[in-house]
Design a protein around this motif. Structure first.
Motif, short mmCIF file in Angstrom:
data_model
loop_
_atom_site.label_atom_id
_atom_site.label_comp_id
_atom_site.label_asym_id
_atom_site.label_seq_id
_atom_site.Cartn_x
_atom_site.Cartn_y
_atom_site.Cartn_z
N THR A 150 0.86 -1.19 0.00
CA THR A 150 0.00 0.00 0.00
C THR A 150 0.89 1.23 0.00
O THR A 150 2.10 1.15 0.24
CB THR A 150 -0.91 0.05 1.24
N ASN A 231 1.50 -4.82 -8.10
CA ASN A 231 0.49 -4.28 -7.21
C ASN A 231 0.39 -2.78 -7.43
O ASN A 231 1.38 -2.06 -7.30
CB ASN A 231 0.90 -4.57 -5.75
N LYS A 240 -10.49 8.60 -10.56
CA LYS A 240 -10.29 7.17 -10.37
C LYS A 240 -10.79 6.42 -11.60
O LYS A 240 -11.45 6.98 -12.47
CB LYS A 240 -11.03 6.70 -9.13
N LEU A 244 -9.94 -0.08 -10.74
CA LEU A 244 -9.04 0.03 -9.59
C LEU A 244 -9.80 0.73 -8.45
O LEU A 244 -9.38 1.77 -7.94
CB LEU A 244 -7.79 0.83 -9.96
N PRO A 245 -10.92 0.17 -8.02
CA PRO A 245 -11.79 0.89 -7.08
C PRO A 245 -11.18 1.13 -5.70
O PRO A 245 -11.51 2.11 -5.03
CB PRO A 245 -13.02 -0.03 -6.98
N GLY A 246 -10.28 0.26 -5.27
CA GLY A 246 -9.74 0.40 -3.92
C GLY A 246 -8.43 1.15 -3.83
O GLY A 246 -7.86 1.29 -2.74
N VAL A 247 -7.94 1.64 -4.97
CA VAL A 247 -6.64 2.32 -4.99
C VAL A 247 -6.84 3.82 -4.77
O VAL A 247 -7.62 4.45 -5.50
CB VAL A 247 -5.90 2.06 -6.32
N PRO A 248 -6.14 4.42 -3.80
CA PRO A 248 -6.38 5.83 -3.49
C PRO A 248 -5.68 6.78 -4.47
O PRO A 248 -4.71 6.41 -5.12
CB PRO A 248 -5.79 5.98 -2.08
#
Length: 362
Positions: A150, A231, A240, A244-248
């Motif tokens: 992350t 990753n 966004k 890639l919905p969870g990538v900030p």
């Protein structure tokens, strides 16, 4: 009742004047067609044949010619160097100014022009823009076996990433993350093109890279995405993407209003992700014809199918839309522009991050 008598001579002169007046627009169109008929138009790409700008440039080279009056032959030439400055400087200064050279320049061309410096030999305010063929979302990625999972990991520990140069997105974007947000990337400069960095990732020389267009990653290394070899841990953009919905977004980590504005200024250029331009001196009638042909090209079904077969999207921006967008970028307060320039400077260390030039023997 009043009767107006018009002489035959007057009528003849009026008709002659009308006949001479009618073809004015057509004559201009014919002049453009006559110029391009049998001529050659060169697309100069500010990157390598294996880079993310190449397939969009090849789309233009293969399909735009039939939409230009006179249907000229189109060829392509790659001119990498200095993060796209080599090609941009050449088009603005040394290339023919007659409409036979189109620049496929990098999206940073406006920002670098505002930054100035001895390597910048053009004024982005004076360039003539045809438009852009894609609105990018760039990412930072890490190899699956690296400790970076992350963006928080990049804050907590030093991570080695590869880059082409400090003038290229692969170098500039991690510099911004280090200098503005405080990540701890150790940036190794000097890799030759995107392929050089990807090979270094496979060899374990570096943990990852930043400034990689998501579309280019899927096109160039789709198997990496499919097999989870990399990753994606942060988006270097203002928008966004659904896959890639969870990538900030990097902007989410700004702690001050100034930091947010710096990041927004830098990442806004993603909207003109694949820009094409002409030199300032290209005649206006030819520039208008090329702008119109550019629009027809990104509507061309054969061109769009070709890109879809490559797994690439075309999200265009017209020349007029680019004029508006660039005017907004140019209107950015000088304080933010200067702060952004400092944020992209190689400082040695910042927030634990380091920069190093790769040895040629490596």
């Amino acid at each position: 009742m009043t009767i107006t008598i018009i002489s035959a001579r007057a009528t003849g002169l009026a008709l002659l004047g009308a006949v001479l007046a009618v073809p004015a627009g057509g004559a201009l169109a014919d002049a453009v067609s006559d110029f391009y008929k049998g001529n050659q138009v060169k697309v100069i790409v500010g990157g390598t044949a294996g880079g993310g700008y190449a397939p969009y440039s090849r789309m233009l080279q293969r399909h735009m010619g039939r939409h230009i009056p006179g249907k000229p032959q189109m060829v392509i030439q790659y001119m990498p160097g200095a993060g796209g400055l080599t090609a941009t400087n050449f088009i603005a200064n040394a290339a023919p100014k007659d409409g036979t050279v189109i620049g496929a320049v990098q999206r940073s061309v406006v920002r670098l022009g505002l930054f100035g410096g001895k390597r910048v030999a053009y004024d982005p305010r004076k360039l003539q823009w045809l438009g852009s063929l894609h609105q990018d979302v760039s990412v930072c990625v890490a190899w699956h076996s690296s400790p970076i999972k992350t963006i928080q990991d990049a804050f907590d520990r030093e991570s080695v990433i590869g880059a082409i140069s400090p003038n290229n997105d692969t170098g500039q974007f991690p510099l911004v993350l280090n200098n503005v947000l405080g990540t701890k990337f150790k940036i190794i400069f000097g890799y030759k093109g995107s392929s050089g960095i990807t090979l270094a990732m496979e060899r374990g020389e570096v943990a990852g890279r930043c400034g990689w267009s998501w579309e280019s990653l899927k096109s160039q290394k789709g198997e990496w995405v499919r097999d989870k070899k990399v990753n994606v841990f942060v988006l270097l953009s203002l928008r966004k993407v659904p896959d890639l919905p969870g990538v900030p977004l990097a902007t989410e980590f700004a702690k001050t209003e100034e930091q947010r504005k710096i990041l927004e200024f830098i990442f806004a250029e993603q909207a003109m992700g694949k820009p094409f331009m002409l030199a300032a001196e290209v005649p206006k009638d030819r520039a208008r014809a090329l702008r119109a042909a550019f629009v027809e090209t990104y509507k061309d079904k054969a061109a769009l199918k070709e890109m879809a077969d490559l797994g690439l999207e075309v999200i265009p921006m017209s020349g007029e839309e680019m004029d508006t967008f660039i005017a907004e970028q140019i209107a950015t307060p000088a304080g933010i522009v200067n702060a952004a320039k400092k944020a992209m400077a190689v400082r040695g260390e910042k927030g634990g991050g380091k920069e190093k030039k790769r040895k040629k023997s490596e």
